[in-house]
Design an enzyme around this catalytic site. Structure first.
Site, PDB file in Angstrom:
ATOM      1  N   GLN A  89       0.818  -1.216   0.000  1.00 15.68           N
ATOM      2  CA  GLN A  89       0.000   0.000   0.000  1.00 15.68           C
ATOM      3  C   GLN A  89       0.855   1.271   0.000  1.00 15.68           C
ATOM      4  OE1 GLN A  89      -3.202  -1.463   3.155  1.00 15.68           O
ATOM      5  NE2 GLN A  89      -3.919   0.278   1.945  1.00 15.68           N
ATOM      6  N   HIS A  90       0.191   2.386  -0.312  1.00 12.57           N
ATOM      7  CA  HIS A  90       0.686   3.752  -0.092  1.00 12.57           C
ATOM      8  C   HIS A  90       1.758   4.247  -1.054  1.00 12.57           C
ATOM      9  CE1 HIS A  90      -1.488   3.112   3.567  1.00 12.57           C
ATOM     10  NE2 HIS A  90      -0.544   2.412   4.158  1.00 12.57           N
ATOM     11  N   ASP A  97      -2.325  -4.988  -0.056  1.00 14.60           N
ATOM     12  CA  ASP A  97      -1.952  -6.279   0.536  1.00 14.60           C
ATOM     13  C   ASP A  97      -2.780  -6.608   1.778  1.00 14.60           C
ATOM     14  OD1 ASP A  97      -0.726  -4.274   2.037  1.00 14.60           O
ATOM     15  OD2 ASP A  97       1.299  -5.063   1.798  1.00 14.60           O
TER      16      ASP A  97
END
Length: 490
Positions: free
Chosen positions: A78-79, A239
């Site tokens: 992520q991110h 994830d």
């Protein structure tokens, strides 16, 4: 049906191929990834590495199995921020979830929007170091020429979806971790976008309100991966969202703890969820619910760091930890080696506290390491319970779940029985099962019941006496965290 799950993590790309009739993984492959590190918390990768690794993975899967795959679904770290030009060129290194170099940009955005509390109440989340929003502002401030060329900003799994299908889209689960999404109504927040740049809203991809099939393989991707052009591409997700599916946390009250590079604790919720103290991230799921989540940036990072320092293998480290008493004879570790998200310490450092000439032993250090990491998860359990989420059992996943000692430690600390899925590839399997669900339709809970099994030999039951001791020690650990907040606050 044959579906494939792609797990694009920080350390590797993994591919599993799942046969829904046989209810088993029939092929798997992985390829490692490098990491670019630098001063000030820089943690980056090149997006091209992911595609190279993906090609390598599929080349290692037998051709007859590749040709049978009907749907792909991607789970991604992520991110991360992938700046993409109009013609598909990645314009800069991908700043990752563990990159803490943009903490000043987080504060800048929050100040423009009335402060952290006001922003959190409005969209469900503050903008924390690691979230995508601050990375976009960092790019604009430090490389305005590159920002000007950016047509889209994507997350890692979205970039792989673009490579696979040619579609530029984002789904609300992974988008929850950008800091740009209002999780209550699942829409981009234009005011936040404007606070970063007046043209940012136009650079965001189409937002999918619900999971779905986004398209099929391009001719190029099909040829490079050795797959049929008819292969469908599912929306996928972050994830944590895919791990929720892969561990069965798809309905209220089911809690998963992931002991990976980072540590996560999450549960499915049927309604938008907001923790006013911001211990939990308020995310949407990738199975059309919500996913309140605790994320720590140091889990196996801490155990690997200390294990390397003591020159021990994994088995030796676990045996040393188990040989020490509860509480490690007074040693306590604050495992904030990469800074930390919860508690909010982007500039935090690891601290080994309480050393005496008698207690500084390898056994005590090993146990204090695993105890310190696990104490962080109790912050999330407190938040779940205070917000009405029952926690009656915990499903463990991630590399740390392979440790018998760590499984028992989690049970003893939390006071909850622990179970472990048969498959250790929670994110990749979750992606494959999302693809199965979207292709066949029906109820996601029914898919989970049919296809997720648990290993009874790895179950752990809490010891009441040890649990009571750990509750006493947890108060002491919290006081050390409070002192660290004063020392390392930005």
């Amino acid at each position: 049906m044959i579906t494939a799950g792609i797990d694009a993590g920080t350390q590797s790309i993994k591919v599993i191929v799942y046969d829904s009739l046989r209810k088993e993984i029939i092929a798997s492959s992985s390829s490692p990834l490098d990491l670019i590190t630098g001063d000030g918390g820089v943690r980056e990768q090149k997006a091209s590495w992911w595609i190279d690794a993906l090609r390598s993975c599929f080349q290692n899967i037998p051709e007859d199995i590749r040709r049978s795959i009907e749907c792909l679904s991607v789970s991604g770290q992520q991110h991360g921020s992938v700046p993409l030009s109009e013609n598909g060129e990645v314009l800069y290194n991908v700043k990752l979830w563990c990159d803490t170099s943009t903490s000043a940009e987080c504060e800048e955005i929050e100040e423009k929007l009335g402060g952290r509390k006001a922003l959190s109440e409005r969209i469900g989340n503050p903008i924390l170091p690691g979230y995508t929003a601050s990375k976009i502002l960092w790019l604009k401030k430090n490389h305005p020429d590159i920002y000007a060329k950016m047509a889209y900003v994507l997350l890692p799994h979205d970039y792989i979806n673009w490579y696979l299908s040619g579609e530029v889209v984002m789904e609300t689960g992974d988008a929850s971790g950008t800091g740009l999404l209002n999780i209550f109504d699942r829409t981009w927040d234009k005011a936040i976008c404007d606070a970063i740049s007046p043209d940012l809203y136009s650079k965001l991809p189409k937002l999918l309100q619900k999971p779905g099939i986004i398209g099929h393989l391009t001719v190029k991707a099909a040829e490079e991966l050795g797959l049929p052009e008819s292969t469908a591409v599912a929306s996928g997700g972050g994830d944590n969202m895919m791990s929720a599916i892969g561990t069965g946390a798809v309905s209220d009250g089911l809690v998963t703890m992931s002991l990976g590079t980072s540590g996560t604790l999450f549960a499915s919720a049927s309604h938008p969820f907001h923790d006013k103290e911001n211990r939990l991230a308020s995310f949407c799921s990738s199975h059309d619910t919500w996913l309140p989540l605790l994320c720590t940036m140091n889990c196996t990072v801490a155990s690997e760091t200390m294990r390397a320092m003591m020159e021990q293998g994994v088995k030796e480290f676990d045996e040393a930890a188990e040989s020490a008493p509860v509480g490690s004879e007074g040693l306590m570790l604050l495992p904030f080696f990469n800074g930390e998200r919860v508690p909010d310490l982007p500039e935090g450092k690891g601290v080994l506290f309480g050393m005496t000439p008698d207690n500084v032993t390898k056994a005590n250090i090993a146990r204090a390491t695993l105890e310190g990491v696990t104490f962080e998860f109790l912050l999330g359990l407190e938040a779940f319970r205070e917000n009405g989420i029952a926690v009656n059992s915990i499903t463990l996943t991630g590399g740390g779940s392979k440790s018998r000692f760590w499984r028992q430690l989690v049970a003893d600390m939390t006071g909850c029985p622990v179970r472990v899925p048969v498959s250790s590839e929670a994110a990749a399997l979750g992606a494959a099962l999302q693809g199965l669900w979207l292709m066949e339709g029906g109820n996601i809970s029914s898919i989970i019941t049919e296809h997720i099994g648990f290993d009874d030999s790895k179950a752990a039951v809490p010891d009441k006496e040890r649990h009571e001791l750990y509750m006493e020690l947890y108060g002491r650990w919290q006081r050390l965290v409070d002192a660290s907040l004063q020392m390392y606050s930005v």
